[in-house]
Design an enzyme around this catalytic site. Sequence first.
Site, short mmCIF file in Angstrom:
data_model
loop_
_atom_site.label_atom_id
_atom_site.label_comp_id
_atom_site.label_asym_id
_atom_site.label_seq_id
_atom_site.Cartn_x
_atom_site.Cartn_y
_atom_site.Cartn_z
N LYS A 22 96.59 -12.99 -20.86
CA LYS A 22 97.28 -12.30 -21.96
C LYS A 22 97.83 -10.95 -21.49
O LYS A 22 99.01 -10.64 -21.73
CB LYS A 22 96.31 -12.05 -23.12
CG LYS A 22 96.86 -11.10 -24.16
CD LYS A 22 95.85 -10.73 -25.21
CE LYS A 22 95.03 -9.50 -24.92
NZ LYS A 22 95.67 -8.22 -25.14
N ASN A 23 96.98 -10.16 -20.83
CA ASN A 23 97.39 -8.80 -20.50
C ASN A 23 98.54 -8.76 -19.51
O ASN A 23 99.27 -7.78 -19.43
CB ASN A 23 96.21 -7.99 -19.95
CG ASN A 23 95.29 -7.53 -21.07
OD1 ASN A 23 95.57 -7.77 -22.24
ND2 ASN A 23 94.19 -6.90 -20.71
N CYS A 120 93.93 -2.12 -30.88
CA CYS A 120 92.48 -2.20 -31.10
C CYS A 120 91.93 -0.85 -31.53
O CYS A 120 92.43 0.20 -31.12
CB CYS A 120 91.79 -2.59 -29.80
SG CYS A 120 91.83 -4.32 -29.45
N ARG A 125 93.12 6.26 -27.78
CA ARG A 125 94.16 5.55 -27.03
C ARG A 125 95.56 6.14 -27.18
O ARG A 125 96.47 5.52 -27.73
CB ARG A 125 94.17 4.07 -27.40
CG ARG A 125 92.89 3.38 -27.06
CD ARG A 125 92.96 1.91 -27.25
NE ARG A 125 93.49 1.22 -26.08
CZ ARG A 125 93.55 -0.09 -25.96
NH1 ARG A 125 93.17 -0.86 -26.95
NH2 ARG A 125 94.03 -0.65 -24.87
N LEU A 129 100.51 9.61 -21.23
CA LEU A 129 100.86 9.33 -19.83
C LEU A 129 102.12 8.49 -19.73
O LEU A 129 102.92 8.65 -18.80
CB LEU A 129 99.71 8.60 -19.14
CG LEU A 129 98.71 9.45 -18.35
CD1 LEU A 129 98.14 10.58 -19.17
CD2 LEU A 129 97.58 8.58 -17.82
N ASP A 310 86.73 -4.73 -20.51
CA ASP A 310 86.99 -5.87 -21.41
C ASP A 310 85.91 -6.94 -21.33
O ASP A 310 85.98 -7.93 -22.06
CB ASP A 310 88.35 -6.50 -21.09
CG ASP A 310 89.51 -5.64 -21.57
OD1 ASP A 310 89.26 -4.64 -22.27
OD2 ASP A 310 90.67 -5.98 -21.26
N ARG A 402 93.98 -12.98 -31.13
CA ARG A 402 94.95 -12.21 -30.34
C ARG A 402 94.84 -12.55 -28.86
O ARG A 402 95.82 -12.46 -28.13
CB ARG A 402 94.68 -10.70 -30.49
CG ARG A 402 95.03 -10.16 -31.86
CD ARG A 402 94.90 -8.66 -31.87
NE ARG A 402 95.44 -8.11 -30.64
CZ ARG A 402 95.05 -6.97 -30.07
NH1 ARG A 402 94.13 -6.25 -30.64
NH2 ARG A 402 95.60 -6.56 -28.95
#
Length: 429
Positions: A22-23, A120, A125, A129, A310, A402
């Site tokens: 997914k990422n 999330c 978060r 940057l 994770d 998700r």
Amino acid sequence: MDRIAIIGGARLNGEIPVSGAKNSAIKLMAASLLTDEPLRLTNMPRLADTRFLGKLLSRLGVSVTESDGPDGQQTILHAPEITSGFAPYDLVRQMRASFNVLGPLIARTGQAKVSLPGGCTIGARPVDLHLQALEALGAKIDLHEGYVYAQAPRGLKGAEITFPFVSVGATEHAMLAAVIADGVTVLHNAACEPELLDLQECLNAMGAKVEGAGTPTVTITGVARLHGATHAVIPDRIEMGTYAVAAAMAGGEVRLTNARPHLIDSLLDKLEEAGCGVERTSDGVIIRRNGERLKAVDIETAPYPGFATDLQAQFMALMTLADGESRIRETIFENRFMHAPELMRLGADISVSGGEARVRGVAQLEGAEVMATDLRASVSLVIAGLAARGETIVSRIYHLDRGFERLEAKLTACGAQVRRIKDDGEAEL
Ligand code: UD1
């Protein structure tokens, strides 16, 4: 809202094919904005997050076509022209990573208006940057009413960028923006996660010149244009690690295939240390536990190749039944222990103080109703439910949808008793 019900106690035996990451998939999809030719992504997971992003990309002018291709699930993304540079709040808030359309939009069209992200609920978060990197590349950034207004009418220019700390998203974002900038960009203190290397390989297949991804220094030599390409999404190391922990929790023998076990060495080493059987194979890993109780071991999350944040919630679930006390330190995100009180509802003995949790193993968990609080936390509750006595019902599983493709089907194929309770009360396997 759908819920998942698990009847604990069944061992897991069988094979689980690991899906595409997914990422990685969601950053690769954003790369389609950089070219007017089609980008074909194979080994694509079908997830709520890829659907969200597909919806957003369609709004920006990308045609997104999902199908079963000659090499499995594929998505073809084609942006002959960008028809809008506006990414609205209602689409971006559903998934934080959709913010990464900002860089490619500015790089290709010179302007964009993108909502600040949601995502999330694991800490603040911020995206400072990301914005600093885009400014270093010459974008003019203004923030108003929750939106980023970005402009670079004469295009982006290569720059030296040193990140003050490691950020996966900001590194990817800078890469996505710099590939068609004018000149050379060097990223220092870049994230080294395997998904960065996957992004580099896809961008280079599209004609980009990126070197060094997967190390702390990435060099990007800007090119005038990118072209279409076919790229296979890297296997999902977090999904692989999650099922490895599930097998360790439930006991039995599970073979994970279509996977690259070296990407989760830090987890597999800990599973072995805890007493679990781990056998690396040519295309994955076999996890075995035959009844004996696992030993408590400590973990501390860290950027890759350290223990992945994770996988922290899943490992905590495993430790709830281990022999002894396990210390779990979270160093990447603040507020990432929201699963601890939910695990305690199942009978776990956990105390949290700041960035550290102490888990004292208990002899038995008891099924209960629990609530998912974020993507990885939700699957830790499913893992705990696999070993709890009686029925565990996990609500708010939209978090789970998700990031985990066909979770119930993959687990039930190995003998787990897991079913989805649809919103209307109907149970469905
Ligand atoms: C990505 C992953 C996520 C994983 C995380 C760390 C995706 C879609 N998500 O998230 O699953 O848990 O990497 O491996 O790939 N930070 C700032 N300012 C910024 C950016 C980040 O302060 O501009 C902070 C974050 O709040 C966090 C830390 O940096 O504390 C690391 O975050 P980052 O590596 O950026 O994570 P994501 O890319 O959001």
